[in-house]
Design a protein around this motif. Structure first.
Motif, mmCIF file in Angstrom:
data_model
loop_
_atom_site.group_PDB
_atom_site.id
_atom_site.type_symbol
_atom_site.label_atom_id
_atom_site.label_comp_id
_atom_site.label_asym_id
_atom_site.label_seq_id
_atom_site.Cartn_x
_atom_site.Cartn_y
_atom_site.Cartn_z
ATOM 1 N N ARG A 1 0.806 -1.215 0.000
ATOM 2 C CA ARG A 1 0.000 0.000 0.000
ATOM 3 C C ARG A 1 0.840 1.268 0.000
ATOM 4 O O ARG A 1 0.430 2.305 -0.467
ATOM 5 N N PHE A 2 2.040 1.189 0.603
ATOM 6 C CA PHE A 2 2.849 2.405 0.627
ATOM 7 C C PHE A 2 4.321 2.079 0.487
ATOM 8 O O PHE A 2 4.747 0.956 0.719
ATOM 9 N N LEU B 1 8.380 2.386 1.388
ATOM 10 C CA LEU B 1 9.162 2.453 2.621
ATOM 11 C C LEU B 1 9.561 3.899 2.894
ATOM 12 O O LEU B 1 9.843 4.652 1.957
ATOM 13 N N THR B 2 9.595 4.271 4.167
ATOM 14 C CA THR B 2 10.151 5.586 4.496
ATOM 15 C C THR B 2 11.665 5.482 4.329
ATOM 16 O O THR B 2 12.217 4.381 4.289
ATOM 17 N N GLN C 1 13.167 3.502 7.101
ATOM 18 C CA GLN C 1 12.980 2.054 6.941
ATOM 19 C C GLN C 1 13.980 1.498 5.928
ATOM 20 O O GLN C 1 14.548 0.420 6.115
ATOM 21 N N ASP D 1 10.229 4.608 17.501
ATOM 22 C CA ASP D 1 9.124 5.061 18.330
ATOM 23 C C ASP D 1 7.840 4.333 17.916
ATOM 24 O O ASP D 1 7.779 3.745 16.837
ATOM 25 N N VAL D 2 6.830 4.376 18.766
ATOM 26 C CA VAL D 2 5.562 3.746 18.416
ATOM 27 C C VAL D 2 5.060 4.311 17.102
ATOM 28 O O VAL D 2 5.096 5.518 16.879
ATOM 29 N N SER E 1 6.331 3.903 14.153
ATOM 30 C CA SER E 1 7.342 4.234 13.149
ATOM 31 C C SER E 1 7.409 3.178 12.048
ATOM 32 O O SER E 1 8.101 3.372 11.052
ATOM 33 N N GLY E 2 6.709 2.069 12.218
ATOM 34 C CA GLY E 2 6.651 1.073 11.151
ATOM 35 C C GLY E 2 7.738 0.015 11.229
ATOM 36 O O GLY E 2 8.336 -0.380 10.229
ATOM 37 N N LYS E 3 7.971 -0.502 12.429
ATOM 38 C CA LYS E 3 8.977 -1.546 12.594
ATOM 39 C C LYS E 3 8.525 -2.857 11.946
ATOM 40 O O LYS E 3 9.338 -3.605 11.406
ATOM 41 N N LEU F 1 6.892 -3.392 9.230
ATOM 42 C CA LEU F 1 7.161 -3.446 7.793
ATOM 43 C C LEU F 1 8.634 -3.772 7.531
ATOM 44 O O LEU F 1 8.972 -4.498 6.587
ATOM 45 N N GLU G 1 8.542 -6.278 19.888
ATOM 46 C CA GLU G 1 8.036 -5.611 21.083
ATOM 47 C C GLU G 1 8.538 -6.238 22.365
ATOM 48 O O GLU G 1 7.785 -6.538 23.268
ATOM 49 N N PRO H 1 6.172 7.669 9.307
ATOM 50 C CA PRO H 1 5.667 7.771 7.934
ATOM 51 C C PRO H 1 5.102 9.165 7.681
ATOM 52 O O PRO H 1 4.578 9.807 8.599
ATOM 53 N N ARG I 1 1.902 11.997 9.200
ATOM 54 C CA ARG I 1 1.408 11.782 10.563
ATOM 55 C C ARG I 1 1.337 13.108 11.308
ATOM 56 O O ARG I 1 2.230 13.942 11.185
ATOM 57 N N ASP J 1 -2.542 -2.586 16.285
ATOM 58 C CA ASP J 1 -2.536 -1.639 15.174
ATOM 59 C C ASP J 1 -3.895 -1.600 14.488
ATOM 60 O O ASP J 1 -4.225 -2.453 13.679
#
Ligand code: ADP
Ligand code: MG
Length: 735
Positions: A288-289, A291-292, A295, A319-320, A322-324, A326, A432, A489, A492, A596
């Motif tokens: 769908r998107f 990578l930053t 990432q 951080d929460v 942030s897309g870990k 993916l 986590e 991402p 936000r 999520d």
């Protein structure tokens, strides 16, 4: 090389406190309750603070409104009750010239602590009572006991060291100081593992001066370089453990050189790809998107680990939101491109199931070559292994892992039960989880080796639930390489956080929940933590849901999630919340990490002060996972100043790393290290928030000592035995 003469710390550990003149049966028993058994223990009871006797405030100089420390002798003491029935102790103290009154409310025991003749330090604010100066409820350090007790000559030095006193053990600060001083005498000349040039390079004093000056500084200020040296030794011991571990890993490692077909991470969603392209590329094209850039950077670090000869041991911080996840998914596909399987381990079943669902959704339509099937290819296969998977499904998954028909397995700890074996395990991802100790992590990768038919060490990627300050990460995870996803991402928005205290603010909070739900968004309401049992907590969550459903949130679809529910009930509720069948999820902290649901835009946390700062930040991170504005409301009036500070910090900052620093500052290093972390008792002086230069220096020197493998290394290893028990030591030093 340093001199080899001098006493070793380990030898001091062999001298029981009863060898000291002042300590008999009774006192040694009292000291034992404080964990002090030997002369080494006493030398590492460090003063809490120091009083500069040359700078004492004279009572004649004190004015109303001053905050001051005064050193004075008790000349009168009496107690009574106030009209409201509170206990009140009146004390008059004098510095020889003048006197001042000190009052204590609700501290009847002060009468016993402060009989006439005691000399103590009183720290507090000078108030005004009917025109006279008075201190109310000051902090008290008794320095010289009542008459008849032996006075120590050191007490008339220019600097007085104040030791932690223990009312329970019946040991005053001043007695403790006496014990420590005798210990210093007993210790004699100590061996210093650091050479002159090493000390000079790091700007450290020698070990003998350090122990002397931390306890008996001749001049005020001498304690600072002493603390620096002793803190360095604490950090060096920890870093030596980590460096030894690292070396041991490298020596014994049988790493996998993954054949990465394609390391190009720039593939944009919608790019044209063919079936011959790598899985990574095909995945990114259908995702769908994009990578930053953070990432991508982290993944390229992972790629070079995967290609290298040593097993990866990498910590992924972010951080929460942030897309870990993916990052982990892309890494697992890279490993699958190289023909190997991956494990994704989550701390809870709710999270494991969420990962399964999102992996199946995101990987749908991706095909992988497989000679075992007729068509020569099949869809990427993801399966679940948790404690609640039915026996038949479980067996099928286990067979698939063994044969290679399953590519990725998601689960909880249950994943590593004895019968789980892999055809070729390439990567273990732990999501986590930041409270794994050093040894647990390496056990995990050893297990991975034993379980895989290849007999090689799988790579290991640990993702943390909570950002950890950089310095703390160096101490806790010094044996891991660290990558940071330091960018959220795009699009936000900061979560608007309100501490709703007044009635109208609370009303506005519930109105916000209604408004957001009306817009098609969803809300969490987190119920208070209840001390006692999960059952009590569950009951209160049930009640809260009923209350909200009949009052503030009447008419909305409310769901319930708590720890006492069966797994399939939890799963059902989560699915309904995801789909929007449920608008508001009333939950206990079971949703704390990782959940999520991007459509959720409000979270209300009741009695927020009951939660820790990191936990609050995690909870808040359940919203703000998409482009629209999200809100967090903190309810409740904290009974303590610390509680209020936590809520204020959260209102001010959305940055997990910043909050982690605040948390560390407020709670100290002990809590961070956690019960399982080695060397926890050895961080008495080192400050993870401010000793960065010492931490970096210790890390570098530890590497040097381990390479040299000389006298200094042997000494540091030996000292470690003062802090770890035999079983742990055997494990840590096993080679
Ligand atoms: P965490 O790091 O807290 O585990 P997640 O992996 O759960 O965060 O990701 C948070 C949210 O951000 C998810 O909804 C995820 O789909 C989304 N996300 C992840 N990477 C990107 C990206 N590159 N662009 C846009 N959204 C992303
Ligand atoms: Mg996550």
């Amino acid at each position: 090389m340093s001199e080899t003469s001098g006493r070793r710390l380990r030898q001091l550990g062999d001298v029981p406190v009863t060898k000291l003149h002042r300590i008999g049966e009774k006192r040694s028993a009292a000291l034992a309750t404080l964990g002090i058994d030997n002369v080494f223990d006493l030398l590492t009871v460090y003063p809490r603070r120091y009083i500069d006797r040359t700078h004492q405030v004279d009572l004649s100089d004190l004015s109303i409104g001053d905050e001051a420390a005064i050193f004075a002798e008790v000349t009168r003491v009496s107690s009574r009750r106030t009209r409201q029935g509170k206990a009140m102790v009146d004390v008059t103290v004098s510095d020889g010239d003048e006197s001042i009154k000190i009052v204590f409310f609700n501290q009847a025991w002060r009468e016993r602590q402060l009989p006439v003749g005691v000399q103590a330090l009183f720290f507090g604010k000078v108030g005004d009572y009917k025109g006279a100066r008075q201190m109310a409820n000051p902090v008290v350090d008794v320095i010289v006991g009542a008459t008849g007790e032996e006075r120590d000559p050191s007490r008339v030095l220019r600097v007085a060291a104040i030791y932690p006193a223990s009312g329970k053990a019946g040991i005053t600060s001043w007695e403790m100081g006496g014990f420590v001083e005798e210990s210093l005498g007993r210790a004699g000349f100590l061996f210093d593992p650091l050479s002159d040039s090493q000390r000079e390079a790091l700007d450290l004093v020698d070990r003998n001066s350090a122990f002397r000056d931390i306890h008996l500084p001749a001049n005020f200020g001498d304690q600072h370089p002493a603390r620096r040296r002793l803190a360095f030794d604490e950090l060096l011991r920890l870093q030596v453990i980590l460096a030894l571990r690292r070396r041991r890993l490298e020596e014994s490692a049988a790493g996998i050189r993954h054949a990465l077909i394609d390391t190009d991470l720039d593939t944009a969603p919608g790019s044209l790809v063919s079936e011959n392209d790598s899985l990574v590329r095909r995945f990114l094209a259908q995702h769908r998107f994009a990578l930053t850039s953070a990432q991508r950077r982290v993944l390229s670090e992972i790629w070079s680990d995967l290609e290298g000869p040593l097993p990866m041991h990498r910590l992924l911080q972010g951080d929460v939101g942030s897309g870990k996840t993916l990052v982990a998914v892309t890494a697992m596909l890279g490993v699958l491109d190289g023909g190997r399987q991956s494990v994704l381990m989550a701390p809870t079943e709710v999270l494991a199931e969420q990962h399964l669902a999102s992996l199946r959704r995101d990987l749908a339509g991706l095909y992988v070559k497989d000679e075992a099937v007729l068509s020569g290819e099949r869809e990427v296969t993801v399966q679940l292994l948790t404690g609640r998977v039915r026996a038949k499904d479980r067996q099928a998954t286990i067979d698939g892992l063994q044969s290679g028909a399953v590519d990725i397995v998601v689960g909880t700890h249950a994943l590593l039960s004895d019968d789980v074996r892999f055809r070729a395990l390439g990567l273990i991802v732990i999501d986590e989880q930041h409270r794994f100790g050093v040894e647990q992590r390496s056990r995990l990768s050893e297990q991975g080796r034993e379980r895989s038919d290849e007999g090689a060490d799988p790579d290991l990627l640990v993702m943390t639930a909570t950002p950890i300050p950089r310095t703390a990460a160096m101490v806790l995870f010094g044996d891991l390489d660290v990558s940071v996803v330091d960018e959220l991402p795009a699009g936000r928005r900061a979560i608007a956080t309100t501490w709703a205290r007044a009635d109208d603010e609370v009303t506005a909070c519930w109105q916000r929940v209604r408004d957001e739900v009306a817009q098609g968004h969803r809300a969490y309401v987190i119920c208070p933590l209840v001390e006692g049992s999960d059952r009590v907590e569950a009951t209160s969550a049930v009640e809260e849901r009923t209350r909200l459903a009949t009052h503030e949130l009447r008419g909305l679809a409310l769901g319930l999630l708590h720890g006492q529910m069966k797994s399939d009930e939890k799963e059902l509720v989560m699915a309904q919340f995801r789909s929007g069948e449920i608008d508001v999820l009333v939950a206990t902290v079971v949703v704390e990490v990782g959940v999520d649901v991007p459509e959720a835009s409000v979270i209300v946390i009741e009695d927020a002060w009951r939660f820790g700062l990191a936990q609050l930040h995690q909870l808040r991170g359940r919203v703000g996972r998409a482009e629209f504005q999200s809100y967090c409301y903190l309810l409740g009036e904290p009974p303590t100043a610390d509680g209020a500070l936590r809520l204020e910090a959260l209102v001010v900052s959305n940055d997990g790393f910043e909050l982690a620093e605040v948390d560390l500052e407020m709670r100290g290093e002990g809590t961070l290290l956690g019960a399982r972390q080695k060397g926890r008792t050895d961080l008495k002086l080192a400050k993870l928030t401010s000793d960065d230069d010492l931490i970096a220096g210790a890390q570098a020197l530890a590497g040097e000592l381990v390479r040299e493998a000389g006298e200094a290394l042997r000494e540091m290893e030996d000292e470690l035995h003062l802090f770890v028990d035999e079983e742990d030591a055997a494990y840590l030093f096993k080679s």
